[in-house]
Design an enzyme around this catalytic site. Structure first.
Site, mmCIF file in Angstrom:
data_model
loop_
_atom_site.group_PDB
_atom_site.id
_atom_site.type_symbol
_atom_site.label_atom_id
_atom_site.label_comp_id
_atom_site.label_asym_id
_atom_site.label_seq_id
_atom_site.Cartn_x
_atom_site.Cartn_y
_atom_site.Cartn_z
ATOM 1 N N CYS A 103 0.818 -1.209 0.000
ATOM 2 C CA CYS A 103 0.000 0.000 0.000
ATOM 3 C C CYS A 103 0.857 1.267 0.000
ATOM 4 C CB CYS A 103 -0.910 0.001 1.230
ATOM 5 S SG CYS A 103 -2.341 1.089 1.058
ATOM 6 N N ASP A 145 -6.121 -3.701 11.678
ATOM 7 C CA ASP A 145 -4.933 -2.852 11.704
ATOM 8 C C ASP A 145 -4.713 -2.295 13.095
ATOM 9 O OD1 ASP A 145 -2.758 -1.346 10.835
ATOM 10 O OD2 ASP A 145 -3.845 -0.369 9.211
#
Length: 202
Positions: free
Chosen positions: A7, A126
């Site tokens: 990412c 996360d």
């Protein structure tokens, strides 16, 4: 097999690296508050250079549906990731056009239960708001009854351990693949290699 997502891409050199490495997903961050923010116009330039088969993900945080629709009209991503306080109504609206990855901060077991109930196509677990380079207590994931993307503090040195300990359906890395704020091709290569070595063992 565990899927791989890299990412926060912003440069053509990073696209060249992922084209060699062929992760399953790459992410473009459209949250203006992020240090990895990229304009939709620049992201579209990079997306067009991606090798076929690598799926692009547009990452948003606290954007309105209108903002998301505007950006995705400019950059034709394959999936949308929501990593803010977006409600289920926004998720369902976006799902009319895209599969949605719902990013959620995990601090306690009750957060796992909340994540399991999300109507999103995928959940991403996360540390905090994401992009911190810090991990959370992976032992909390033992009770998760739904496949998940694992993010937060993942890099070449711990991704194999993360896959073994959590059974994640996908692993997502960003900050620990950087040197001086830019993606480092050597770290990216090591991350993908370690993730794939682990999944071959499984």
């Amino acid at each position: 097999m565990t899927m791989i997502k890299i990412c926060g891409l912003r440069e053509m050199e990073e696209i060249e690296a992922v084209n060699r490495l062929e992760p399953d997903f790459v992410g473009f961050v459209f949250a203006p508050s992020s240090a990895r923010y990229i304009s939709p116009q620049k992201a579209e330039e990079l997306r067009k250079k991606l090798r076929p088969g690598i799926r692009s993900v547009g990452v948003f945080r606290d954007s309105t549906p209108e903002e998301i629709e505007y950006v995705t009209e400019l950059c034709h991503v394959d999936l949308v990731q929501l990593h803010g306080r977006e409600g289920d109504d926004i998720i369902r609206r976006i799902q009319k056009k895209f599969r949605v990855i719902r990013g959620l901060a995990i601090e306690r077991e009750s957060d796992i239960r909340l994540a399991e109930k999300s109507p999103a196509d995928y959940i991403l677990l996360d540390h905090g708001a994401g992009g911190t380079g810090e991990s959370f207590d992976w032992s909390l994931l033992q009770s998760c009854r739904r496949p998940f993307f694992l993010a937060g503090g993942l890099g070449p040195d711990n991704v194999a351990q993360a896959i073994r300990e959590t059974g994640a359906a996908a692993v997502d890395a960003s900050s620990l693949l950087e040197t001086a704020g830019r993606k480092d091709p050597r770290k990216m290569e090591a991350f993908v290699r370690e993730a794939r070595t682990c999944r071959r063992k499984d």
